[in-house]
Design an enzyme around this catalytic site. Structure first.
Site, PDB file in Angstrom:
ATOM      1  N   TRP A   1      -9.662   4.671 -19.495  1.00 43.51           N
ATOM      2  CA  TRP A   1      -9.377   5.555 -18.275  1.00 43.51           C
ATOM      3  C   TRP A   1      -8.162   6.557 -19.177  1.00 43.51           C
ATOM      4  O   TRP A   1      -6.951   5.855 -18.889  1.00 43.51           O
ATOM      5  CB  TRP A   1      -8.952   5.494 -16.778  1.00 43.51           C
ATOM      6  CG  TRP A   1     -10.119   5.044 -15.406  1.00 43.51           C
ATOM      7  CD1 TRP A   1     -11.363   5.182 -16.650  1.00 43.51           C
ATOM      8  CD2 TRP A   1      -9.856   4.013 -14.541  1.00 43.51           C
ATOM      9  NE1 TRP A   1     -11.837   4.731 -15.609  1.00 43.51           N
ATOM     10  CE2 TRP A   1     -11.470   4.206 -14.180  1.00 43.51           C
ATOM     11  CE3 TRP A   1      -8.825   4.219 -13.624  1.00 43.51           C
ATOM     12  CZ2 TRP A   1     -11.429   3.663 -12.848  1.00 43.51           C
ATOM     13  CZ3 TRP A   1      -9.045   3.935 -11.856  1.00 43.51           C
ATOM     14  CH2 TRP A   1     -10.575   3.301 -12.255  1.00 43.51           C
ATOM     15  N   THR A  46     -11.326  18.998   6.977  1.00 43.68           N
ATOM     16  CA  THR A  46     -10.984  19.265   5.041  1.00 43.68           C
ATOM     17  C   THR A  46     -10.473  20.524   4.254  1.00 43.68           C
ATOM     18  O   THR A  46     -11.977  21.743   5.231  1.00 43.68           O
ATOM     19  CB  THR A  46     -11.104  18.182   5.052  1.00 43.68           C
ATOM     20  OG1 THR A  46     -12.899  18.410   4.261  1.00 43.68           O
ATOM     21  CG2 THR A  46     -11.176  16.677   5.419  1.00 43.68           C
ATOM     22  N   GLU A  55      -7.203  13.057   7.199  1.00 42.39           N
ATOM     23  CA  GLU A  55      -7.384  12.088   7.768  1.00 42.39           C
ATOM     24  C   GLU A  55      -6.851  11.048   7.872  1.00 42.39           C
ATOM     25  O   GLU A  55      -6.668  10.543   8.802  1.00 42.39           O
ATOM     26  CB  GLU A  55      -8.778  11.255   6.448  1.00 42.39           C
ATOM     27  CG  GLU A  55     -10.010  11.794   6.011  1.00 42.39           C
ATOM     28  CD  GLU A  55      -9.545  12.554   5.077  1.00 42.39           C
ATOM     29  OE1 GLU A  55     -10.939  13.351   4.340  1.00 42.39           O
ATOM     30  OE2 GLU A  55      -8.546  13.463   4.655  1.00 42.39           O
ATOM     31  N   LYS A  59     -12.984   9.820 -18.530  1.00 44.48           N
ATOM     32  CA  LYS A  59     -12.905   8.337 -18.919  1.00 44.48           C
ATOM     33  C   LYS A  59     -13.257   8.454 -20.175  1.00 44.48           C
ATOM     34  O   LYS A  59     -14.652   9.087 -20.389  1.00 44.48           O
ATOM     35  CB  LYS A  59     -14.546   7.707 -17.780  1.00 44.48           C
ATOM     36  CG  LYS A  59     -14.041   7.327 -16.668  1.00 44.48           C
ATOM     37  CD  LYS A  59     -15.363   7.122 -15.568  1.00 44.48           C
ATOM     38  CE  LYS A  59     -15.201   7.377 -14.334  1.00 44.48           C
ATOM     39  NZ  LYS A  59     -14.800   8.654 -13.332  1.00 44.48           N
TER      40      LYS A  59
END
Length: 549
Positions: free
Chosen positions: A448, A192, A338, A443
């Site tokens: 949101w 990654t 992944e 937030k």
């Protein structure tokens, strides 16, 4: 009544191996070719030649002591020799490990040591960069240099032996007795990008690579066949060029590899010379190419009909511009290292047209059958696929990792599912729409705000080249959005004008008060907006922020 007897299958247990992709490409599709960009034009090799070179490379690596399971790294651009390594190394039973040349030096040396790379194949043009890294790569014993080197590389006190790729393969046999392997054996690995903490290693099996190649070639995904020529802009060191090298040898599609010539002007010349009809790359590459074509209308990229765009959300304005101005369809995709990496691709269902089709195309796409998906709410409950419920995406399937290499990270996995860190919704017919990353969602006052939605609206403004929105602390609301914008050359627009542009597109309370003008948005090694760096620059007072009440 006795329970029914379970009878065994009569099917042959033939393992799914990379060697079978190699053999298929070099025999059934021997005339397909890989075209590589050079400083003065292109060079080509058919798949039969690539296959023979892969066999010669396998003999050479075996002669250097490479054994099954050993890691052979690459430090290379997308080119013919990198493709040969992609095929030869796993087919002989070793593990191919592309190193991301754009990572920080300390990350690269950590990755090479963590993977225990023993051999590294390096493009000559990258030798000056690699030479500085080599002393920190403690397990490397052999360096193979491909092409002319821009500077000499000296052996590290006798620990490392340096070889020339061409001379090493010369006079080696063009056939190899490829071993029969366990299909679950490691074939490749990628790390990654490591924006937080150390990069983590994902190890792909022969089986997962084979199934992923089959999957992405399906009509509803990349729709790859022997009639195609694929422009692989996405680097082979970034999630294996999204699987294109292996899919090409599976289907017989030809490959167009741009090597290091990725700036808009040389990339446009390469497209004109190699004539690909499909491509894959991140949004910033497609944006740069579109700007170049606008400035140089004589540029001929007419062979390109569609291209997959992923790595980060593509602005709808860019997708529409490609379709309307250039006649090229950009296809949104979602994935991650992944996930091998493709997890979804956005083709509108049959019969959808007009704005109805755009509703599908502007999503991140529909999941193919092998990728199971679910949304998890903040309370840990599984949310419905209703296009409204927002939660964190979790996935599982035969080409999705279940762990990291030598790294126990239980927070990343949940009951056998991979926690992606992506937040969004899923429609009843399986189309994913991402609204943010868990770490990037804003937030504000208990509600949101989607940074991605704000970015997309801002980049639809004709004066805005790039826009990146991050959460910053706010005494009253907890967090509020900070909008950073990069203006197009010669364009002028005020922050107040951009606020008014957002009015009506998002709720009034979501419109940012804080604005900053940038020369360029910082980006990660894989071309994504580096929001971590922006947040730090804001915290350190390095940004000139305009606050509009």
């Amino acid at each position: 009544m006795p329970s029914p007897q379970v009878i065994p299958s009569t099917m042959q247990a033939v393992p799914l191996l990379v060697r079978r992709l190699l053999e298929n490409g070099m025999t059934l599709h021997s005339g397909s070719e890989v075209v590589t960009a050079t400083g003065g034009g292109t060079r080509s090799a058919d798949y039969a030649t690539v296959g023979r070179n892969a066999a010669a490379l396998a003999h050479a690596l075996a002669g250097l002591g490479v054994r099954p399971g050993d890691r052979v790294a690459t430090f290379m651009w997308n080119n013919q020799e990198h493709l040969e390594a992609y095929l030869a190394v796993p087919a002989m039973g070793a593990v191919i490990h592309p190193l991301n040349i754009r990572l920080f030096p300390e990350q690269l040396t950590y990755i090479a040591d963590h993977a225990e790379d023993t051999v590294v194949i390096v493009d000559g043009s990258l030798l000056p960069v690699f030479a500085a890294l080599l002393p920190g790569m403690r397990t490397v014993r052999h360096v193979i240099v491909n092409g002319e080197a821009d500077s000499p590389l000296l052996p590290d006190g006798g620990r490392v032996t340096v070889h020339d790729y061409g001379r090493l393969l010369a006079d080696r046999p063009g056939t190899y007795d490829w071993p029969d392997l366990d299909e679950n054996q490691a074939a490749a690995m990628c790390y990654t990008s490591g924006t937080t903490g150390n990069p983590k290693g994902v190890v792909y099996s022969h089986r997962s690579l084979y199934l992923h190649s089959l999957g992405i070639s399906l009509p509803d995904l990349m729709n790859i066949s022997a009639a195609d020529r694929l422009l692989a802009i996405v680097p082979q060191f970034h999630a294996q060029a999204w699987g294109l090298p292996y899919a090409a040898f599976l289907t017989g599609a030809s490959l167009a590899m741009p090597d290091r010539f990725l700036a808009p002007a040389p990339l446009a010349r390469f497209i004109a010379a190699s004539r690909p009809n499909k491509g894959a790359g991140v949004p910033t590459v497609w944006q740069g190419l579109a700007d170049h074509v606008r400035q140089h209308p004589e540029t001929d990229i007419s062979s390109l009909r569609e291209a997959v765009v992923g790595g980060s959300s593509c602005p709808p304005s860019l997708m529409r511009a490609y379709e309307d101005e250039l006649g090229i369809r950009l296809l949104h995709a979602w994935g991650m290292t992944e996930v091998s990496p493709l997890g979804a691709l956005a083709r509108a269902p049959e019969g959808a047209d007009g704005e109805g089709a755009w509703r599908y195309r502007l999503s991140q796409g529909r999941f193919p059958a092998p990728v199971e998906a679910r949304l998890m709410g903040q309370d840990g409950a599984v949310l419905p696929w209703d296009g409204r419920s927002v939660g964190e995406l979790e996935v599982r399937g035969p080409w999705i990792t279940g762990s990291y290499h030598l790294d126990d990270d239980p927070e990343k996995f949940h009951d056998g599912w991979l926690r992606t860190g992506d937040v969004g919704t899923i429609s009843a017919d399986g189309f994913l729409t991402l609204t943010d990353r868990v770490k990037d969602v804003i937030k504000s006052g208990g509600e949101w705000i989607s940074s991605v939605e704000l970015e997309n609206h801002l980049m639809a403004h004709p004066a805005v080249a790039e826009a990146c929105v991050v959460a910053v602390p706010d005494d009253k609301w907890g967090e509020r959005p900070l909008a950073t914008v990069v203006l197009r050359d010669g364009s002028g627009v005020t922050h107040d004008e951009l606020r008014r542009f957002l009015a009506g597109k998002v709720a009034a309370w979501q419109v940012p008060e804080r604005w900053a003008l940038l020369g360029a948005v910082p980006k990660t090694s894989v071309g994504k907006f580096d929001k971590k760096t922006l947040r730090k620059q804001y915290a350190d007072g390095e940004l000139a922020v305009d606050v509009i009440s």
